[in-house]
Structure formats: structure tokens, C-alpha cells
Motif scaffolding. Structure first.
Motif, PDB file in Angstrom:
ATOM      1  N   ARG A  40       0.834  -1.206   0.000  1.00 14.89           N
ATOM      2  CA  ARG A  40       0.000   0.000   0.000  1.00 14.89           C
ATOM      3  C   ARG A  40       0.873   1.263   0.000  1.00 14.89           C
ATOM      4  O   ARG A  40       0.791   2.117   0.889  1.00 14.89           O
ATOM      5  N   LEU A  41       1.710   1.340  -1.030  1.00 14.66           N
ATOM      6  CA  LEU A  41       2.674   2.439  -1.129  1.00 14.66           C
ATOM      7  C   LEU A  41       2.197   3.568  -2.034  1.00 14.66           C
ATOM      8  O   LEU A  41       3.004   4.342  -2.533  1.00 14.66           O
ATOM      9  N   GLY A  42       0.896   3.664  -2.237  1.00 18.80           N
ATOM     10  CA  GLY A  42       0.384   4.724  -3.083  1.00 18.80           C
ATOM     11  C   GLY A  42       0.774   6.112  -2.610  1.00 18.80           C
ATOM     12  O   GLY A  42       0.899   7.041  -3.409  1.00 18.80           O
ATOM     13  N   TRP A  43       1.007   6.252  -1.306  1.00 19.58           N
ATOM     14  CA  TRP A  43       1.369   7.564  -0.752  1.00 19.58           C
ATOM     15  C   TRP A  43       2.715   8.065  -1.272  1.00 19.58           C
ATOM     16  O   TRP A  43       2.992   9.268  -1.231  1.00 19.58           O
ATOM     17  N   ILE A  44       3.567   7.170  -1.772  1.00 17.23           N
ATOM     18  CA  ILE A  44       4.896   7.574  -2.246  1.00 17.23           C
ATOM     19  C   ILE A  44       4.783   8.587  -3.383  1.00 17.23           C
ATOM     20  O   ILE A  44       5.617   9.490  -3.515  1.00 17.23           O
ATOM     21  N   THR A  45       3.748   8.433  -4.203  1.00 18.10           N
ATOM     22  CA  THR A  45       3.617   9.311  -5.366  1.00 18.10           C
ATOM     23  C   THR A  45       3.441  10.772  -4.965  1.00 18.10           C
ATOM     24  O   THR A  45       3.664  11.667  -5.775  1.00 18.10           O
ATOM     25  N   ARG A  46       3.030  11.024  -3.717  1.00 18.27           N
ATOM     26  CA  ARG A  46       2.845  12.409  -3.281  1.00 18.27           C
ATOM     27  C   ARG A  46       4.176  13.150  -3.165  1.00 18.27           C
ATOM     28  O   ARG A  46       4.197  14.377  -3.107  1.00 18.27           O
ATOM     29  N   PHE A  47       5.282  12.414  -3.103  1.00 19.25           N
ATOM     30  CA  PHE A  47       6.568  13.046  -2.869  1.00 19.25           C
ATOM     31  C   PHE A  47       7.324  13.359  -4.160  1.00 19.25           C
ATOM     32  O   PHE A  47       8.480  13.748  -4.110  1.00 19.25           O
ATOM     33  N   ASN A  90      -1.393   7.427 -13.004  1.00 19.46           N
ATOM     34  CA  ASN A  90      -2.307   7.544 -11.872  1.00 19.46           C
ATOM     35  C   ASN A  90      -3.041   8.887 -11.905  1.00 19.46           C
ATOM     36  O   ASN A  90      -4.236   8.978 -11.600  1.00 19.46           O
ATOM     37  N   ASP A 110      -9.053   3.886  -6.346  1.00 17.41           N
ATOM     38  CA  ASP A 110      -8.132   3.366  -5.342  1.00 17.41           C
ATOM     39  C   ASP A 110      -6.726   3.314  -5.935  1.00 17.41           C
ATOM     40  O   ASP A 110      -6.462   2.546  -6.863  1.00 17.41           O
ATOM     41  N   THR A 111      -5.823   4.152  -5.403  1.00 15.92           N
ATOM     42  CA  THR A 111      -4.459   4.216  -5.932  1.00 15.92           C
ATOM     43  C   THR A 111      -3.755   2.870  -5.835  1.00 15.92           C
ATOM     44  O   THR A 111      -3.043   2.449  -6.762  1.00 15.92           O
ATOM     45  N   ASN A 112      -3.933   2.167  -4.729  1.00 18.21           N
ATOM     46  CA  ASN A 112      -3.257   0.881  -4.565  1.00 18.21           C
ATOM     47  C   ASN A 112      -3.809  -0.177  -5.519  1.00 18.21           C
ATOM     48  O   ASN A 112      -3.071  -1.050  -5.982  1.00 18.21           O
TER      49      ASN A 112
END
Length: 578
Positions: free
Chosen positions: A120-127, A287, A302-304
Motif C-alpha cells: 500500500r505504497l500509493g502515498w509515495i507518489t505524493r513526494f 495515476n 483506489d491508488t493501490n
């Protein structure tokens, strides 16, 4: 029994009222993206037919697992050029072996995306900031444009940077082939007029939808005309490179690697860094397209799940002669505009591709590479995202630096290094901003709110100094905050109470707590009390048992207004300063 890939929700709840729209969209997309697919395969230094192969099995897999109803998956320019860049050390391999390496790259990329979905590393794209992404895509687009010049002029250019291409061009300019240049220049002109002017001209006589359909279909018509001219004037005999052979068969199952275990491991080690970068940068762009479409259509996204869909599309596609694929801007735009409602449209487009492969590939053999290159070059012009640079220049210098670093890094050092440099500059900008927080002395405005004395007419109080901190406090900015407070206190010699307004502070780490503790002790020696106001509940919960809170010389107030009223009453001194 739990099935790893259950029937997708869209299929279980399919609305038959969408069937006509999906069939129409699938037919249109299948026809229109044929020239794109052929060109992107050539861009990846693969035989053009692999572009069609990459538009079949991965599309079916994504339709089953992906998160978006309308995201159109297939080969795109960025994945193609990154594939060619990753495999540039293998230019003399037979086409079949080179294609296996491209498939192995897709397998590695897909595995990384799938693992990202598991964790569930979808949050990485925010960086990855928009500046980095736009700069990378712009730099890559310029490289793609330059890389296609060799097909347009018949000069064998090679390299991975703009300097490499310039040097080989200077050394080989004498090999320029004028018949190829004539065909390429004419095709480029036709594609350019079609993309940037024809729609405007046709809109005077036709409806916007009809004009747009003609504009999108015309590249295929131009290629058909090129095939006809190639046959009539025998381009191949005149030295103009043509496709020559396209096998009339569907992609078949094959292992995307060869040799022993050591060979496979060595290839994996060599390709893994590029696979990771392709996965990262293409997922960010894909995405964003899928999420934007879902938002406009008011659908859940859902990003994941998108990680999972793209991951398995590449993993399974790798075993069916595909190279790395993602959701493309232009493909998805065509799909949406054609009226697609569900992934069934993508499945219909696969049927079009399969029929083309089985029935019409003979007609592709006389197609000049110069025409394919011209189509790619014109399409690439729209990917150069100068608008983002202009917007950033007006409001965000950090994104300007990230954009320029990523763009010039790609041009001068290659795709991988350029992307990494852009990300590093973006992170450096983030760290710089955090370590230089916005702080301001505030006073009480006429409406009772507390506002910056630099922007508003406010009332200050001689015995009170109120400072608003607009950033979480951590080891990187603890000392700059301390220095600012000391300078502000030096300009308020009658101050007896320092009030820190913490409404924008979400966290105070241990280093910042130690700084505040030290400041508190030093202020006590000067007979000045330290107070906190507007502090958030979660932060109070975190700090309530800390040494800093227990040693605080002043109080913690719910609001700045309460702090001012309480302390002024205690002081019984009221001296407004203008």
C-alpha cells in the motif's frame, strides 16, 4: 474458495445501456492507436509489431484488475524511450533476444508495481512534485524528438544524451539521405498541420465532434497513403527504410528471459534500477490521468488497486511479447471522448488490434520508418510541458528549480540521472522550506482577530509579544525559530510575556522541545514568561507529560484572545504601541 482475481465490479454490475457506447469507443480507439502503437515500438528500438502485441494482453489484464473504468493502457512515449535507454548496451542483439529483454524489463516493472500495491505504497507518489514530473517528461520529450531525427533524415544517430546525439550528427551528417528526408519532412508537415491547425479549420464547416474525429483518424489515413506511395514509387529500392516484415499472428506465450539462472540474475541487477524509475515516473503520470477521469465521472478510485492493475498488466504482458505499458494521456483522452463507459471498451479495442494483426499486417510492410517517426515527433511536441514552468515561475521557485534540474539533467546525463537529480532538488527545496519557517509578530486587529503587523493595522501591547509560527517544529528549524524569537524580543524591551501562537504547528519533535526548554530557562532569567496559545489537541496529548510542558514558566491557553485578556488583567498595565 477465494479467487485471486474475482470478477470485477464493473462486469458484475454491467449496465447494458452502456454497450453501444463501449463498442463504439472500442472500435474508434482500436483503429486510432494502431499508428501510435507501431511508432512507440520503433521508439523502443523494437520491431513495430511489438507495439500491437503490447496493446493486447496487458489491456485485457488491466480491464480485469485495474482501478479505472476508462484508463487506456498501452505503450507510451516515455516507457518506450526509457526501454530503449535501458537496453542501449544491447544494440546488436537479434530482434527476438532484444524483445525478450524488453519483456523482462516489463516483468520487473510490473513486479515492483504489484509489490507496491501489497505494501500500500500509493502515498509515495505524493513526494514527486509536479515540477519534477513535468521537467522529466519535457526533457524526455526533447530526447525522444531528437532520437527520431535519424529516421527522418536517414542518418544513424545514437546516444543517451543531447550531447551524444549532437556529436554523432556532426560526425555522420555526410550520410544524410535526401529521399528519406523528403518523405519524412512531408509526413511531419502533414501530421503537424493535422494536430495543430486542421481542427480549427474544419470547425468552420463541421460540428466540433465530427472535426475532432477526422483529426484523430487522419494519421491512419496518412500512413495508408504512405504505404500506397511506397508501393508505387518503390521506396525500398530508393534506399528509404521500410518496415519490411510484420508477422500475421497474435502474441504467443514465451518466457521473457533466456539463459541460465546466473544470466537472469545479472540481467535483473542491470535492469532493476531502470525498472524502478519507469515504475515510479509512469505510475505518477498514469495515476494522475486515471484519478482525474474518476473524479470527473464521480467514481471511486483506489491508488493501490491501480498499482495492482498496472503491475499485473505488465507481469502477464511480459509473457506475451509486451514491453512496459501504462495508461497514456492521448489513449485515455480518445477513449473518453469516444464515449467509453467501462473497461469493455478496452476489450473491444483489443479485438480490433487482433483482427488487424491477423488480416492486415501485409499492408504495413511498405510503410516507411520516416512516416512513423514523423507521427511520433509531432505527438511529442504536446508533451513538452512549458506551461507548468511558467506557472511555477509566478508562484513557486522551488518547482522551477526542480523542473529545470530534471529537464537539463535528462538532456545532459540521461533519463535515470535526470530524474534522480530532479527528485533530490525537490527534496532539498522541501527541506529548505521547512528549515526556514514563516514566523511573524502579530497584533490585535479591529475585528478582534490576531494578524501580522506587517500586513494589517493592529494594536500591540508593551508587555506582550505574540509570535505566530506557521510550520511544524523539528530539528531542522529549531534554531532558526530560536534566533527569530530572540531578535523579536530585542525590539520589545518592555516585554514580560512571550506568547507563541501555535495554530499551524502539527508537531514538535524532541530537538524543538529541547530548544523551547532552553528558551524557557533563559527567559526566566530575564523575568519573561513563555506561553503557548491555540495549540492543537493531539499536540497537547503528545506533550502533556514532557519536561518542556512541566517546566513551562507560563500557561497553555485555548486561544490567543484568552491569553491576551488574562495576561493584561494580571499586568493591569495597558500601553498600546502604534
Amino acid at each position: 474458495m477465494i479467487r485471486p482475481f474475482p470478477l470485477p465490479l464493473w462486469l458484475r454490475r454491467y449496465n447494458r445501456g452502456c454497450l453501444n457506447q463501449d463498442i463504439t469507443a472500442g472500435l474508434i480507439v482500436g483503429i486510432i492507436v494502431i499508428p501510435q502503437s507501431l511508432g512507440y515500438a520503433a521508439l523502443a528500438s523494437l520491431p513495430p509489431v511489438y507495439g500491437l502485441y503490447s496493446s493486447i494482453v496487458p489491456v485485457l489484464v488491466y480491464a480485469w484488475i485495474g482501478a479505472s473504468n476508462v484508463n487506456a493502457v498501452g505503450p507510451v512515449a516515455v516507457t518506450a524511450i526509457m526501454t530503449a535507454h535501458a537496453l542501449q548496451n544491447h544494440p546488436h542483439l537479434p530482434p527476438e533476444q532484444y524483445a525478450l529483454l524488453a519483456g523482462f524489463l516489463a516483468l520487473l516493472m510490473g513486479a515492483l508495481l504489484w509489490l507496491a500495491s501489497l505494501f500500500r505504497l500509493g502515498w509515495i507518489t505524493r513526494f514527486i512534485s509536479q515540477g519534477v514530473t513535468a521537467g522529466f517528461v519535457t526533457g524526455a520529450s526533447i530526447l525522444i524528438f531528437i532520437s527520431q531525427i535519424k529516421f527522418l533524415i536517414g542518418v544513424n544517430l545514437s546516444g543517451s544524451t543531447i550531447i551524444d546525439y549532437a556529436l554523432t550528427f556532426i560526425n555522420r551528417i555526410h550520410t544524410l539521405h535526401f529521399p528519406t528526408l523528403l518523405v519524412g519532412a512531408l509526413a511531419f508537415g502533414l501530421f503537424f498541420v493535422n494536430r495543430y491547425y486542421l481542427n480549427r479549420w474544419l470547425s468552420h464547416w463541421l460540428t466540433p465532434k465530427t472535426a475532432q474525429f477526422i483529426v484523430r483518424l487522419l494519421p491512419l489515413i496518412i500512413m495508408m497513403a504512405a504505404v500506397a506511395f511506397s508501393l508505387v514509387f518503390d521506396f525500398q529500392q530508393r534506399g528509404i527504410a521500410v518496415i519490411e516484415y510484420v508477422p500475421a499472428k497474435l502474441p504467443h506465450f514465451t518466457l521473457p528471459f533466456s539463459g541460465g539462472l546466473n544470466d537472469v540474475l545479472n540481467q535483473a541487477i542491470q535492469l532493476l534500477p531502470t525498472a524502478a524509475l519507469i515504475a515510479l515516473i509512469t505510475f505518477v503520470s498514469s495515476n494522475s490521468v486515471a484519478a482525474t477521469c474518476a473524479r470527473k465521472r464521480q467514481e471511486a478510485f483506489d491508488t493501490n488497486q491501480e498499482f495492482k492493475g498496472l503491475g499485473w498488466a505488465n507481469i502477464i504482458g511480459a509473457f506475451f511479447q509486451s514491453f512496459p505499458v501504462v495508461g497514456g494521456f492521448s489513449r485515455t483522452a480518445v477513449n473518453v471522448d469516444a464515449g467509453a463507459q467501462t473497461p469493455l471498451a478496452g476489450i473491444i479495442s483489443v479485438g480490433v488490434m487482433a483482427a488487424f494483426l491477423l488480416l492486415l499486417t501485409d499492408y504495413l510492410e511498405p510503410l516507411p520508418y520516416a512516416v512513423l517517426a514523423a507521427n511520433i515527433m509531432v505527438a511529442i511536441l504536446s508533451m513538452m510541458d512549458w506551461n507548468t514552468l511558467k506557472r511555477a515561475a509566478r508562484s513557486d521557485k522551488t518547482d522551477v528549480a526542480a523542473f529545470l534540474t530534471a529537464c537539463f539533467g535528462v538532456l545532459l546525463f540521461g533519463l535515470n540521472i535526470g530524474l534522480v537529480l530532479g527528485i533530490l532538488v525537490s527534496f532539498a527545496g522541501l527541506i529548505w522550506k521547512s528549515s526556514h519557517p514563516h514566523l511573524t509578530v502579530v497584533g490585535q486587529a479591529a475585528d478582534g482577530h490576531f494578524r501580522s503587523i506587517k500586513r494589517y493595522a493592529t494594536t500591540q501591547y508593551s508587555s506582550l509579544l505574540i509570535v505566530r509560527i506557521d510550520e511544524s517544529m523539528f530539528y531542522g528549524n529549531a534554531q532558526p525559530i530560536r534566533h527569530y524569537l530572540e531578535r523579536s524580543l530585542a525590539t520589545h524591551p518592555d516585554c514580560k510575556h512571550l506568547i507563541l501562537m501555535l495554530s499551524a504547528v502539527n508537531d514538535i519533535d524532541l530537538t524543538a522541545q529541547e530548544m523551547l526548554l532552553s528558551l524557557n530557562y533563559d527567559l526566566q532569567k530575564q523575568h519573561i514568561s513563555l506561553h503557548f496559545a491555540d495549540i492543537k489537541g493531539p499536540l497537547v496529548d503528545k506533550l502533556q507529560h514532557s519536561v518542556m510542558m512541566k517546566s513551562l514558566s507560563g500557561n497553555v491557553f485555548i486561544s490567543t484572545a484568552e491569553a491576551v485578556d488574562t495576561l493584561l488583567k494580571e499586568e493591569s498595565v495597558w500601553s498600546p504601541m502604534i
